[in-house]
Design a protein around this motif. Structure first.
Motif, PDB file in Angstrom:
ATOM      1  N   LYS A 129       2.360  15.366 -10.608  1.00 47.55           N
ATOM      2  CA  LYS A 129       2.578  15.584 -12.049  1.00 47.55           C
ATOM      3  C   LYS A 129       1.342  16.188 -12.711  1.00 47.55           C
ATOM      4  CE  LYS A 129       6.720  13.795 -12.585  1.00 47.55           C
ATOM      5  NZ  LYS A 129       7.863  14.564 -13.012  1.00 47.55           N
ATOM      6  N   ASN A 130       0.184  15.982 -12.088  1.00 53.59           N
ATOM      7  CA  ASN A 130      -1.069  16.515 -12.635  1.00 53.59           C
ATOM      8  C   ASN A 130      -1.577  17.728 -11.856  1.00 53.59           C
ATOM      9  OD1 ASN A 130      -1.995  14.697 -14.948  1.00 53.59           O
ATOM     10  ND2 ASN A 130      -1.294  13.257 -13.394  1.00 53.59           N
ATOM     11  N   GLY A 131      -0.714  18.329 -11.046  1.00 50.88           N
ATOM     12  CA  GLY A 131      -1.039  19.566 -10.362  1.00 50.88           C
ATOM     13  C   GLY A 131      -2.022  19.447  -9.212  1.00 50.88           C
ATOM     14  N   LYS A 132      -2.252  18.256  -8.726  1.00 51.09           N
ATOM     15  CA  LYS A 132      -3.198  18.046  -7.623  1.00 51.09           C
ATOM     16  C   LYS A 132      -2.406  18.003  -6.307  1.00 51.09           C
ATOM     17  CE  LYS A 132      -6.226  15.467 -10.686  1.00 51.09           C
ATOM     18  NZ  LYS A 132      -7.339  16.307 -10.892  1.00 51.09           N
ATOM     19  N   ILE A 133      -2.003  19.180  -5.847  1.00 52.49           N
ATOM     20  CA  ILE A 133      -1.101  19.288  -4.699  1.00 52.49           C
ATOM     21  C   ILE A 133      -1.742  18.740  -3.429  1.00 52.49           C
ATOM     22  CG2 ILE A 133       0.148  20.928  -3.229  1.00 52.49           C
ATOM     23  CD1 ILE A 133       0.515  22.621  -5.837  1.00 52.49           C
ATOM     24  N   GLY A 134      -3.014  19.039  -3.207  1.00 48.58           N
ATOM     25  CA  GLY A 134      -3.703  18.541  -2.017  1.00 48.58           C
ATOM     26  C   GLY A 134      -3.725  17.024  -1.967  1.00 48.58           C
ATOM     27  N   TRP A 135      -4.050  16.401  -3.087  1.00 48.48           N
ATOM     28  CA  TRP A 135      -4.077  14.931  -3.151  1.00 48.48           C
ATOM     29  C   TRP A 135      -2.664  14.353  -3.020  1.00 48.48           C
ATOM     30  CZ3 TRP A 135      -8.075  12.161  -2.150  1.00 48.48           C
ATOM     31  CH2 TRP A 135      -9.346  12.661  -2.406  1.00 48.48           C
ATOM     32  N   HIS A 136      -1.696  15.069  -3.565  1.00 46.73           N
ATOM     33  CA  HIS A 136      -0.302  14.660  -3.427  1.00 46.73           C
ATOM     34  C   HIS A 136       0.086  14.615  -1.951  1.00 46.73           C
ATOM     35  CE1 HIS A 136       4.036  14.428  -4.012  1.00 46.73           C
ATOM     36  NE2 HIS A 136       4.175  15.513  -3.261  1.00 46.73           N
ATOM     37  N   VAL A 178      -1.844  14.325   0.626  1.00 43.19           N
ATOM     38  CA  VAL A 178      -2.583  13.254   1.310  1.00 43.19           C
ATOM     39  C   VAL A 178      -1.918  11.908   1.044  1.00 43.19           C
ATOM     40  CG1 VAL A 178      -4.755  11.956   1.350  1.00 43.19           C
ATOM     41  CG2 VAL A 178      -4.799  14.457   1.409  1.00 43.19           C
ATOM     42  N   SER A 179      -1.639  11.610  -0.216  1.00 41.09           N
ATOM     43  CA  SER A 179      -1.067  10.300  -0.547  1.00 41.09           C
ATOM     44  C   SER A 179       0.328  10.144   0.058  1.00 41.09           C
ATOM     45  CB  SER A 179      -1.049  10.054  -2.056  1.00 41.09           C
ATOM     46  OG  SER A 179      -0.250  11.005  -2.708  1.00 41.09           O
ATOM     47  N   MET A 180       1.119  11.206   0.056  1.00 42.71           N
ATOM     48  CA  MET A 180       2.457  11.113   0.632  1.00 42.71           C
ATOM     49  C   MET A 180       2.380  11.004   2.155  1.00 42.71           C
ATOM     50  SD  MET A 180       4.064  10.827  -2.083  1.00 42.71           S
ATOM     51  CE  MET A 180       5.718  10.710  -1.476  1.00 42.71           C
ATOM     52  N   SER A 181       1.419  11.675   2.765  1.00 43.94           N
ATOM     53  CA  SER A 181       1.229  11.545   4.220  1.00 43.94           C
ATOM     54  C   SER A 181       0.785  10.138   4.587  1.00 43.94           C
ATOM     55  CB  SER A 181       0.222  12.576   4.727  1.00 43.94           C
ATOM     56  OG  SER A 181       0.765  13.874   4.624  1.00 43.94           O
ATOM     57  N   VAL A 182      -0.079   9.542   3.764  1.00 42.32           N
ATOM     58  CA  VAL A 182      -0.489   8.154   4.006  1.00 42.32           C
ATOM     59  C   VAL A 182       0.715   7.229   3.869  1.00 42.32           C
ATOM     60  CG1 VAL A 182      -1.898   6.239   3.140  1.00 42.32           C
ATOM     61  CG2 VAL A 182      -2.910   8.508   3.398  1.00 42.32           C
ATOM     62  N   PHE A 232       0.827  -1.209   0.000  1.00 43.12           N
ATOM     63  CA  PHE A 232       0.000   0.000   0.000  1.00 43.12           C
ATOM     64  C   PHE A 232       0.863   1.262   0.000  1.00 43.12           C
ATOM     65  CE2 PHE A 232      -3.495  -2.791   1.496  1.00 43.12           C
ATOM     66  CZ  PHE A 232      -4.398  -2.496   0.481  1.00 43.12           C
ATOM     67  N   ALA A 233       1.991   1.233   0.689  1.00 40.72           N
ATOM     68  CA  ALA A 233       2.893   2.385   0.668  1.00 40.72           C
ATOM     69  C   ALA A 233       3.403   2.628  -0.750  1.00 40.72           C
ATOM     70  CB  ALA A 233       4.055   2.173   1.633  1.00 40.72           C
ATOM     71  N   SER A 234       3.731   1.560  -1.466  1.00 44.21           N
ATOM     72  CA  SER A 234       4.181   1.697  -2.859  1.00 44.21           C
ATOM     73  C   SER A 234       3.097   2.336  -3.715  1.00 44.21           C
ATOM     74  CB  SER A 234       4.545   0.326  -3.438  1.00 44.21           C
ATOM     75  OG  SER A 234       5.602  -0.257  -2.728  1.00 44.21           O
ATOM     76  N   ILE A 235       1.869   1.885  -3.525  1.00 46.99           N
ATOM     77  CA  ILE A 235       0.743   2.450  -4.281  1.00 46.99           C
ATOM     78  C   ILE A 235       0.583   3.933  -3.957  1.00 46.99           C
ATOM     79  CG2 ILE A 235      -1.778   2.402  -4.528  1.00 46.99           C
ATOM     80  CD1 ILE A 235      -1.503  -0.713  -4.122  1.00 46.99           C
ATOM     81  N   MET A 236       0.684   4.284  -2.678  1.00 48.58           N
ATOM     82  CA  MET A 236       0.551   5.690  -2.277  1.00 48.58           C
ATOM     83  C   MET A 236       1.668   6.543  -2.862  1.00 48.58           C
ATOM     84  SD  MET A 236      -2.194   6.234  -0.534  1.00 48.58           S
ATOM     85  CE  MET A 236      -2.977   5.106  -1.655  1.00 48.58           C
ATOM     86  N   LEU A 237       2.878   5.998  -2.918  1.00 46.41           N
ATOM     87  CA  LEU A 237       3.994   6.738  -3.511  1.00 46.41           C
ATOM     88  C   LEU A 237       3.753   6.994  -4.998  1.00 46.41           C
ATOM     89  CD1 LEU A 237       7.006   4.953  -1.781  1.00 46.41           C
ATOM     90  CD2 LEU A 237       6.240   7.312  -1.403  1.00 46.41           C
ATOM     91  N   ILE A 238       3.289   5.972  -5.697  1.00 49.55           N
ATOM     92  CA  ILE A 238       3.022   6.124  -7.134  1.00 49.55           C
ATOM     93  C   ILE A 238       1.870   7.104  -7.357  1.00 49.55           C
ATOM     94  CG2 ILE A 238       2.214   4.899  -9.189  1.00 49.55           C
ATOM     95  CD1 ILE A 238       3.845   2.443  -8.040  1.00 49.55           C
ATOM     96  N   LEU A 239       0.839   7.006  -6.516  1.00 52.91           N
ATOM     97  CA  LEU A 239      -0.273   7.970  -6.615  1.00 52.91           C
ATOM     98  C   LEU A 239       0.217   9.388  -6.321  1.00 52.91           C
ATOM     99  CD1 LEU A 239      -3.292   6.097  -4.983  1.00 52.91           C
ATOM    100  CD2 LEU A 239      -3.056   6.826  -7.375  1.00 52.91           C
ATOM    101  N   GLY A 240       1.104   9.519  -5.323  1.00 56.49           N
ATOM    102  CA  GLY A 240       1.655  10.838  -5.007  1.00 56.49           C
ATOM    103  C   GLY A 240       2.374  11.442  -6.193  1.00 56.49           C
ATOM    104  N   LEU A 241       3.144  10.632  -6.896  1.00 50.19           N
ATOM    105  CA  LEU A 241       3.834  11.098  -8.097  1.00 50.19           C
ATOM    106  C   LEU A 241       2.817  11.496  -9.168  1.00 50.19           C
ATOM    107  CD1 LEU A 241       6.469  11.521  -9.713  1.00 50.19           C
ATOM    108  CD2 LEU A 241       6.280   9.120 -10.414  1.00 50.19           C
TER     109      LEU A 241
END
Length: 184
Positions: free
Chosen positions: A73-80, A82-86, A60-69
């Motif tokens: 890359k798509n300018g969604k800083i808030g979601w970035h 969140v995913s990096m904090s998770v 799940f951490a790997s998935i969150m890291l990939i989602l964070g990237l």
């Protein structure tokens, strides 16, 4: 320099010291636990479930890291964030679980033979080395990102992200390769 700037500089130096201390103490503590001759006797079978849980956490951490990237890359800083904090939180949970397991149980021995050993051991060794050094840039990157120091964040993430992703993914692969040799 104003008093406020001096105070901020002092706080920043203190944070760097804590990041450095944590980045040194955690790998040392893990090494001590791995190599200590006597394990903590919990007489509890649940600790033998922890390697399986750790693999799930790392997945799940790997998935969150990939989602964070993807998000950054798509300018969604808030979601970035969140995913990096998770991912950061999962890393902390993993570390606690890993320490509990290795303080109470012997490490499994890889039993593969032939060419698979030439895959497993280099993967394991690079995983261990990078896991030991990853904490410092991860903590710095997280601190810079959460405090809005984005230029510094980007310069650290250039190194921290691939190392962190490699450690989480290789951890799962190492687990899958050694899991047939767990005795419990």
């Amino acid at each position: 320099m104003t008093k406020n700037n001096l105070n901020m500089e002092s706080i920043e130096k203190s944070i760097y010291k804590w990041i450095t201390v944590i980045s040194i103490l955690v790998p040392v503590a893990v090494a001590v636990l791995l190599f200590m001759p006597l394990k903590v006797n919990t007489q509890e079978e649940w600790v033998y479930f922890l390697p399986h849980l750790n693999a799930v956490i790392n997945s799940f951490a790997s998935i969150m890291l990939i989602l964070g990237l993807y998000f950054i890359k798509n300018g969604k800083i808030g979601w970035h964030k969140v995913s990096m904090s998770v991912a950061f939180g999962l890393g902390a949970i993993f570390l606690v679980s890993y320490i509990i397991y290795h303080s109470a149980a012997e490490s499994a021995t890889f039993g593969g033979e032939g060419w698979i050993r030439w895959v497993y051991y280099p993967l394991l060794i690079t995983h261990i080395i990078l896991a030991a050094v990853a904490l410092f840039p991860i903590l710095l990157a997280y601190y810079y990102g959460m405090t809005g120091k984005y230029d510094k964040h980007r310069s650290v993430v250039r190194y921290a992200f691939p190392i962190w992703l490699y450690v989480t993914v290789s951890g799962v692969i190492v687990y899958l390769m050694i899991s047939p040799y767990y005795t419990h």
